[in-house]
Motif scaffolding. Sequence first.
Motif, PDB file in Angstrom:
ATOM      1  N   UNK A 115       1.000  -1.092   0.042  1.00  0.00           N
ATOM      2  CA  UNK A 115      -0.010   0.104   0.058  1.00  0.00           C
ATOM      3  C   UNK A 115       1.103   1.243   0.141  1.00  0.00           C
ATOM      4  N   UNK A 116       0.313   2.396  -0.259  1.00  0.00           N
ATOM      5  CA  UNK A 116       1.084   3.568  -0.297  1.00  0.00           C
ATOM      6  C   UNK A 116       1.727   3.911   1.032  1.00  0.00           C
ATOM      7  N   UNK A 117       3.047   3.903   0.801  1.00  0.00           N
ATOM      8  CA  UNK A 117       3.987   3.795   2.413  1.00  0.00           C
ATOM      9  C   UNK A 117       3.616   5.204   3.281  1.00  0.00           C
ATOM     10  N   UNK A 118       3.461   6.169   2.424  1.00  0.00           N
ATOM     11  CA  UNK A 118       2.915   7.701   2.953  1.00  0.00           C
ATOM     12  C   UNK A 118       1.505   7.515   3.794  1.00  0.00           C
ATOM     13  N   UNK A 119       0.818   6.688   3.147  1.00  0.00           N
ATOM     14  CA  UNK A 119      -0.562   6.898   3.731  1.00  0.00           C
ATOM     15  C   UNK A 119      -0.360   5.801   4.918  1.00  0.00           C
ATOM     16  N   UNK A 120       0.255   4.764   4.862  1.00  0.00           N
ATOM     17  CA  UNK A 120       0.529   3.613   5.836  1.00  0.00           C
ATOM     18  C   UNK A 120       1.008   4.367   6.896  1.00  0.00           C
ATOM     19  N   UNK A 121       1.992   5.223   6.930  1.00  0.00           N
ATOM     20  CA  UNK A 121       2.629   5.697   7.977  1.00  0.00           C
ATOM     21  C   UNK A 121       1.793   6.754   8.472  1.00  0.00           C
ATOM     22  N   UNK A 122       1.150   7.625   7.779  1.00  0.00           N
ATOM     23  CA  UNK A 122       0.294   8.735   8.469  1.00  0.00           C
ATOM     24  C   UNK A 122      -0.978   8.036   9.118  1.00  0.00           C
ATOM     25  N   UNK A 123      -1.425   7.028   8.470  1.00  0.00           N
ATOM     26  CA  UNK A 123      -2.628   6.585   9.235  1.00  0.00           C
ATOM     27  C   UNK A 123      -2.580   5.401  10.280  1.00  0.00           C
ATOM     28  N   UNK A 124      -1.372   4.429  10.073  1.00  0.00           N
ATOM     29  CA  UNK A 124      -1.141   3.476  10.915  1.00  0.00           C
ATOM     30  C   UNK A 124       0.102   3.693  11.644  1.00  0.00           C
ATOM     31  N   UNK A 125       1.238   3.892  11.018  1.00  0.00           N
ATOM     32  CA  UNK A 125       2.325   3.809  11.702  1.00  0.00           C
ATOM     33  C   UNK A 125       2.363   4.953  12.779  1.00  0.00           C
ATOM     34  N   UNK A 126       2.117   6.190  12.414  1.00  0.00           N
ATOM     35  CA  UNK A 126       2.041   7.446  13.157  1.00  0.00           C
ATOM     36  C   UNK A 126       1.570   7.357  14.536  1.00  0.00           C
TER      37      UNK A 126
END
Length: 190
Positions: A115-126
């Motif tokens: 999946x889009x790494x930026x979206x994954x970072x923003x929505x889940x990892x952050x």
Amino acid sequence: MPAKPAASRVPRYDRTAAAILDAAAHALSEHGSSTNMADVAAAAGVSRATLYRYYPDREALLDALSSHALAEAAARLADAGLERAPVEEAIERIVRALTAVGDRYAVLLREQIKVDPAETDRLVAAPMRAVFARGVESGFFRQDVPAEVLLELFGGALVAALKLIERGQLGVEEASAAAASIFLDGARTR
């Protein structure tokens, strides 16, 4: 600018698209990667022509499914109230939220759908990173291991829990509890 694939043009409120994605998640979680487009159409109660109008190929379907899984994971984490929970409880909530989503969408891990790494970072990892940073700052977690490293190790525990669930060795709740306990006992300040 190139045209967007058909799956991303489908309105979020479209019941047919939602039924297809729900059926695909169910069929793929039960029958694995041997599930074909005809199986998904049958499970969704739509014709293959309808399925192909929404998702022209398996890749488009899996891409849409991964976006759906990411949105569901983000929603579960947002609903978990991580910022209000003590660190230990926040970790347990993260594990429960993500194993529930991961159990449903395990095929995406197996087939290594990105999946889009930026979206994954923003929505889940952050949100997770914030819990880990709070744990390190408060002294709940070990000070000799950076929050990013703890987060990466925690991710490994989550993946292991999902594999145990997928193989039927543990149920979702049991795997969640085991992953949280094993991780927390190793990461906690001594």
